[in-house]
Motif scaffolding. Sequence first.
Motif, short mmCIF file in Angstrom:
data_model
loop_
_atom_site.label_atom_id
_atom_site.label_comp_id
_atom_site.label_asym_id
_atom_site.label_seq_id
_atom_site.Cartn_x
_atom_site.Cartn_y
_atom_site.Cartn_z
N VAL A 133 -46.69 4.90 -9.96
CA VAL A 133 -47.04 3.60 -9.76
C VAL A 133 -46.32 2.67 -10.44
O VAL A 133 -45.94 2.94 -11.64
N ASP A 134 -46.28 1.42 -9.97
CA ASP A 134 -45.69 0.22 -10.97
C ASP A 134 -46.92 0.21 -12.14
O ASP A 134 -47.81 -0.28 -11.58
N PRO A 135 -46.45 0.26 -13.25
CA PRO A 135 -47.52 0.03 -14.33
C PRO A 135 -47.87 -1.26 -14.16
O PRO A 135 -49.18 -1.73 -14.65
N PHE A 136 -47.14 -2.32 -13.72
CA PHE A 136 -47.67 -3.82 -13.93
C PHE A 136 -48.65 -3.95 -12.75
O PHE A 136 -49.48 -5.02 -12.77
N THR A 137 -48.99 -2.92 -11.96
CA THR A 137 -49.82 -3.00 -10.76
C THR A 137 -51.26 -2.73 -11.10
O THR A 137 -52.06 -2.92 -10.39
N VAL A 138 -51.15 -1.78 -12.21
CA VAL A 138 -52.57 -1.06 -12.68
C VAL A 138 -53.02 -1.50 -14.00
O VAL A 138 -54.33 -1.32 -14.18
N LEU A 139 -52.25 -2.03 -14.97
CA LEU A 139 -52.48 -2.14 -16.22
C LEU A 139 -53.11 -3.39 -16.27
O LEU A 139 -52.83 -4.38 -15.69
N PRO A 140 -53.90 -3.80 -17.32
CA PRO A 140 -54.61 -5.28 -17.59
C PRO A 140 -53.53 -6.28 -17.83
O PRO A 140 -52.75 -5.84 -18.68
N LEU A 143 -53.00 -6.07 -21.65
CA LEU A 143 -52.19 -5.21 -22.31
C LEU A 143 -50.67 -5.29 -21.92
O LEU A 143 -49.93 -4.75 -22.83
N ILE A 144 -50.43 -5.52 -20.49
CA ILE A 144 -48.88 -5.75 -20.54
C ILE A 144 -48.14 -6.89 -21.26
O ILE A 144 -47.21 -6.49 -21.75
N GLU A 145 -48.90 -7.87 -21.49
CA GLU A 145 -48.54 -8.98 -22.39
C GLU A 145 -48.16 -8.36 -23.78
O GLU A 145 -47.32 -8.66 -24.27
N MET A 146 -49.11 -7.55 -24.33
CA MET A 146 -49.05 -7.06 -25.49
C MET A 146 -47.77 -6.19 -25.67
O MET A 146 -47.16 -6.19 -26.57
N VAL A 147 -47.52 -5.27 -24.65
CA VAL A 147 -46.44 -4.27 -24.64
C VAL A 147 -45.26 -5.12 -24.73
O VAL A 147 -44.38 -4.69 -25.33
N ILE A 148 -45.12 -6.17 -23.73
CA ILE A 148 -43.90 -6.90 -23.50
C ILE A 148 -43.69 -7.49 -24.82
O ILE A 148 -42.49 -7.86 -25.11
N SER A 149 -44.61 -7.96 -25.48
CA SER A 149 -44.37 -8.83 -26.76
C SER A 149 -43.69 -7.97 -28.01
O SER A 149 -42.99 -8.48 -28.91
N TYR A 150 -43.67 -6.64 -27.80
CA TYR A 150 -42.91 -5.75 -28.59
C TYR A 150 -41.56 -5.58 -28.51
O TYR A 150 -40.67 -5.34 -29.34
N LEU A 151 -41.05 -5.98 -27.35
CA LEU A 151 -39.67 -6.20 -26.82
C LEU A 151 -38.96 -7.27 -27.43
O LEU A 151 -39.41 -8.45 -27.61
N SER A 152 -37.91 -7.21 -27.79
CA SER A 152 -36.77 -8.24 -27.97
C SER A 152 -36.78 -9.44 -26.63
O SER A 152 -36.88 -9.03 -25.61
N PHE A 153 -36.28 -10.50 -27.25
CA PHE A 153 -36.17 -11.40 -25.84
C PHE A 153 -35.00 -10.84 -25.02
O PHE A 153 -35.42 -10.90 -23.71
#
Length: 585
Positions: A133-140, A143-153
Amino acid sequence: MARTMSAEEYQALGKRYYKHKEYEKAVTAFTDGIECTLSPSVNLFDNRAATYEKIGDLKSAVRDGRDMIRIDKKDIRGYLRTGNVLQKMNKPDAAIGIYKYGIKNVPVDNKHFKLLQGMLDKLTRQLAPPKAVDPFTVLPVELIEMVISYLSFKNMVNCTRVSKAWKKYLINRPNLWTDLDLSHATKPVGNKFVQYAIRRSQYMMTRATIHRFSNTDVLRNLATSCKGLSDLEFLSGMLMSDSICEITMCAVNLKKLVYNIDVSLDTVTQILRYRPTLAHVEFTSINSANLQAQWKVPMPNLQTLYLKATIKPTLCAINLNPRALLSQTPDLKSLNLTNWAGGHNHADLDFASLPLTHLTLQNSEVSAFPLLPETLTHLSLHPWIQLPLPTTAVQNLNALSDVSWQNALKSHLPNLTHLTLSHFSDLTPEFLSTLLEKCENEAGTVTHIETLDSTPVSNLSHFSLAHSLPHIETSPAAFLSSSTSRILTRHLRSLDLSTMPVTDEGIDLITTHLPSLQTINLTSSRITGAGVKTLVDKMPHLSSLAVDFCRHITSPDAINYAKRQGVSVSWKLAEQMGGRRVRYG
């Protein structure tokens, strides 16, 4: 049986047999064509592999497909043929490996490249778990914004290309677009991309790092519309001075400005004059000449200032006007001045009234040792002209020497942990002791620092005398052995004595008095291989050693020994005129 036809004729014969579904005869014809030439073509193997597929000999088909790849790695047919047969043999993982190998070797401009990519994507999707499943469809969302914030721009932008759903999700999250970081750009950045990024943040950008982008209108819009913009850094670009000033003036809440592009001294003073909100400022390439800086208004919020001229004071008359600068920056905590002249009032620089913790004067005009504040933790001084220091406390021996001694005596430095004195001469343990251990109070009484109001004193963790000359009667090792107790301590972790005449005798003193050293720089010293082994054997915490251009180290034996003990060693030999550069280790 002798073969009487050419490879092309056998190939034509095999195709006729194939067309009439006489596959066994076709295989024989194609085989004769392959064996009658020293350089069989990819076409022959491809024809035979297709015939093997028809008769069900898939192993032979795969073998021919691999031969096609071996003959020409850039020919896409070998990968398609081999991958297809492997799929029929129910070996999808091996097929994926072949497709990936093909994508690596086949030119992107090949007209069938997309077909190869499509085969790989299709097979990869087929092998995906059925319940994926697409994680964007099941995760809060949080939590998604927290994960993406660790990525570079850059990586976050790449995520928008994964799928339409991901793109729609990401571009509608303003919190993810508040930091515009173009530092990883490898080619010029388009105007529309930056405009889209601004809008995606809903004009709430707080940081921007500009690289390979020079559109003044877009940058002005960024500074004007994003009221919360506090950090702005320019890594590259072609901006006029007026544009720089205008962009900075539009950012009404700007607190940090870093500019790594050529800029004039007048532009620097204007920005600091009209943008009083700035707390952190770095200009690393100031190119004006024959000018004096004008510091006309207070800069009450400025805490960090780094000003570097593009050329040294010997080549131009750029006057930083340090007295005026210091008088306008009452809250300055970190100051770095590189390649600056000081005008006529540089002999008695007074930093004592500032709450400085970091002070660096690199290749700048210093005619006497400055007066320093007690808040200092990091001090680095490198005058552009070698500065002689007084060897004793004799008054009026020399006007500048007297100033240096008095300033050292009046400087109260209980918090100093990092000290770098470079390009000084006649440096003595007495002067260093005066600087670090003694202090003169308002009544003119000299006392030790630790007795003043029971002040706790910090021991140095880094000490450097690179490119300095101890007093003619004092060797570097003897200098250390008789030095202040704030240096001769187990707290010292880093020692730099590069270009100083340290010998193996000095190594014994270093290992005796400074057993906890982790990093040592003895570049261009007189140390030998035996000295290197002594350091490694007697200093259990040693992790890094620099012995570049030490001509008394004549073989790599000691270097290799140090590396085997886990010490990182830098050892380079100088290039000799008329010979070759030789490096060991």
